[in-house]
Design an enzyme around this catalytic site. Structure first.
Site, PDB file in Angstrom:
ATOM      1  N   SER A 159       0.833  -1.190   0.000  1.00  0.00           N
ATOM      2  CA  SER A 159       0.000   0.000   0.000  1.00  0.00           C
ATOM      3  C   SER A 159       0.876   1.250   0.000  1.00  0.00           C
ATOM      4  O   SER A 159       1.718   1.430  -0.881  1.00  0.00           O
ATOM      5  CB  SER A 159      -0.947  -0.044   1.202  1.00  0.00           C
ATOM      6  OG  SER A 159      -1.918   0.952   1.150  1.00  0.00           O
ATOM      7  N   ARG A 229     -11.463   5.956  10.873  1.00  0.00           N
ATOM      8  CA  ARG A 229     -11.041   4.552  10.827  1.00  0.00           C
ATOM      9  C   ARG A 229     -12.138   3.659  10.251  1.00  0.00           C
ATOM     10  O   ARG A 229     -11.857   2.743   9.479  1.00  0.00           O
ATOM     11  CB  ARG A 229     -10.670   4.078  12.237  1.00  0.00           C
ATOM     12  CG  ARG A 229     -10.230   2.626  12.303  1.00  0.00           C
ATOM     13  CD  ARG A 229      -9.042   2.368  11.421  1.00  0.00           C
ATOM     14  NE  ARG A 229      -8.495   1.043  11.647  1.00  0.00           N
ATOM     15  CZ  ARG A 229      -7.533   0.491  10.909  1.00  0.00           C
ATOM     16  NH1 ARG A 229      -7.022   1.164   9.893  1.00  0.00           N
ATOM     17  NH2 ARG A 229      -7.089  -0.709  11.179  1.00  0.00           N
ATOM     18  N   ASP A 324      -8.786  -6.619  -4.425  1.00  0.00           N
ATOM     19  CA  ASP A 324      -8.394  -5.306  -3.909  1.00  0.00           C
ATOM     20  C   ASP A 324      -9.004  -4.237  -4.806  1.00  0.00           C
ATOM     21  O   ASP A 324      -8.500  -3.933  -5.875  1.00  0.00           O
ATOM     22  CB  ASP A 324      -6.869  -5.189  -3.891  1.00  0.00           C
ATOM     23  CG  ASP A 324      -6.373  -3.873  -3.303  1.00  0.00           C
ATOM     24  OD1 ASP A 324      -7.210  -2.995  -3.009  1.00  0.00           O
ATOM     25  OD2 ASP A 324      -5.148  -3.725  -3.153  1.00  0.00           O
ATOM     26  N   HIS A 357      -8.001  -5.203   0.020  1.00  0.00           N
ATOM     27  CA  HIS A 357      -6.703  -4.531   0.126  1.00  0.00           C
ATOM     28  C   HIS A 357      -5.850  -5.096   1.252  1.00  0.00           C
ATOM     29  O   HIS A 357      -4.624  -5.168   1.148  1.00  0.00           O
ATOM     30  CB  HIS A 357      -6.931  -3.030   0.331  1.00  0.00           C
ATOM     31  CG  HIS A 357      -5.688  -2.212   0.276  1.00  0.00           C
ATOM     32  ND1 HIS A 357      -4.850  -2.198  -0.821  1.00  0.00           N
ATOM     33  CD2 HIS A 357      -5.118  -1.369   1.191  1.00  0.00           C
ATOM     34  CE1 HIS A 357      -3.832  -1.392  -0.601  1.00  0.00           C
ATOM     35  NE2 HIS A 357      -3.968  -0.881   0.619  1.00  0.00           N
TER      36      HIS A 357
END
Length: 382
Positions: A159, A229, A324, A357
């Site tokens: 990432s 979050r 992803d 992901h």
């Protein structure tokens, strides 16, 4: 040695973070300057006599320097990539000297917004410079200098960490021999920037944010952090993974007709948000998501990624995951094409995985076997 009761098979064992103070000013891409700063890091394995076996692991958004092992006084605090790094693991610490670092602007010991600004005696807060991937890599290069590492056998990350691994090949092509780029993109899409902006708005509109100077008020913008979050976590998982884990399961046997938690997925997201808001710094979240937004090596080359990657001399392993949707496989293939345009040595794998992901953090035998084989090849060439 860790106590026998805390022993973890194939683990680097109990580890300790280290800290280095840098007094040479660090100039940011924005033009801002830090006159001095600290970097917190951890190392695993041993640097060989030729200093040729060093591997730098770059962290993603909410991780840091604690990559592998555990702390003697907190045996459950296991490194975020412990399944990847350790004795006999894909990145074998019996062969490689692995370095994990908390980037500048972080909230786990390196100089960041909650650190004291020596000019004011107060936390930097909103006055901390906006950071970029390029700034992080420049600071990492200085850390390598202090550790006596002239060239990394590999720089790797997933990432946002993968973006740093890519930037190393552009900014310091002579100091990196392999770049391991996992679950990455050469730049964020408009949709990804939009997700980041919604998360930032959740934080900056929290009444406890106080323009970024909440430290002086003795509060934390927990509500904003919690929402940020939750938004982010949704994008890290695939629809299939969510359905398999939670489906439409209710917490009780019937619908409750209220707006509190009714579904298990709601409970999960709130738990993740609550936990995150207890340990992560809101200003750091703003900085890191903005660094993600700004990363675009092709921008200075007429949007031509091939030209941007022309300085690269490293070998590459590029890995994507089919589910992803945040950094989808076509984005990795853009990187691969640009590297091939420059006649770089590139291996590419698209792993059929259902986890979204977050797959780069999980135990997938095919993925781990691939990384193991690649690092075995690196070791043979040391």
């Amino acid at each position: 040695m860790a106590p026998e009761g805390n022993a973890r098979p194939r683990s680097v064992g109990a580890v300790k973070p280290q800290i280095l103070r840098f007094t040479e000013p660090l100039r940011f891409r924005s033009g801002a300057v830090l006159d001095s700063y600290d970097l917190v890091y951890e190392t695993y394995g041993r640097l060989n006599a030729a200093k040729s076996n060093a591997v730098l692991v770059c962290h993603a958004l909410n991780a840091a320097h604690h990559v592998a092992g555990y702390y003697a006084d907190a045996p459950d605090d296991v490194g975020w990539w412990d399944n990847m790094i350790g004795p006999g693991k894909p990145v074998d610490t019996e062969k490689f000297f692995v370095v994990g670092v908390n980037n500048v602007g972080g909230c786990f010991g390196s100089t960041g917004p909650k650190s004291t600004n020596p000019a004011t005696g107060k936390p930097y807060g909103s006055g901390f410079p906006v950071v970029t991937v390029e700034d992080w890599v420049n600071a990492q290069a200085r850390l390598a200098d202090r550790l006596g590492i002239a060239s990394f056998a590999a720089v790797m990350g997933g990432s946002l960490g993968a973006m740093q691994a890519l930037q190393w090949t552009i900014g310091y092509p002579e100091r990196i021999r392999n770049s391991v780029v996992v679950a990455a993109a050469p730049k964020l899409s408009a949709q990804n920037i939009a997700f980041n902006e919604v998360a930032r708005q959740a934080i900056t509109t929290d009444p406890d944010f106080h323009g970024g100077d909440y430290y002086e008020h003795g509060v934390v913008p927990r509500r904003g952090l919690r929402l940020a979050r939750m938004i982010g976590h949704i994008t890290y998982l695939s629809d299939d993974a969510m359905m398999e884990k939670f489906g439409r399961a209710l917490r009780s046997d019937q619908i409750s007709f209220h707006f509190d938690v009714d579904f298990e997925i709601e409970s999960y997201l709130r738990h993740q948000g609550d936990k995150f808001s207890e340990y992560f710094d809101a200003n750091t979240y703003l900085l890191i998501t903005r660094a993600l937004d700004y990363f675009d090596p092709a921008a200075g080359h007429g949007d031509d990624l091939s030209k941007a990657l022309a300085p690269a001399r490293a070998r590459f392993l590029v890995v994507s995951f089919t589910s992803d949707w945040r950094f989808a496989p076509p984005r990795s293939r853009e990187i691969v094409k640009a590297l091939l345009d420059n006649r770089c040595d590139v291996s590419y794998a698209e792993i059929d995985a259902p986890h979204g992901h977050d797959a780069f953090l999980l135990d997938d035998p095919r993925y781990h076997s691939l990384v193991r084989a690649y690092f075995d090849g690196i070791f043979e060439r040391l």
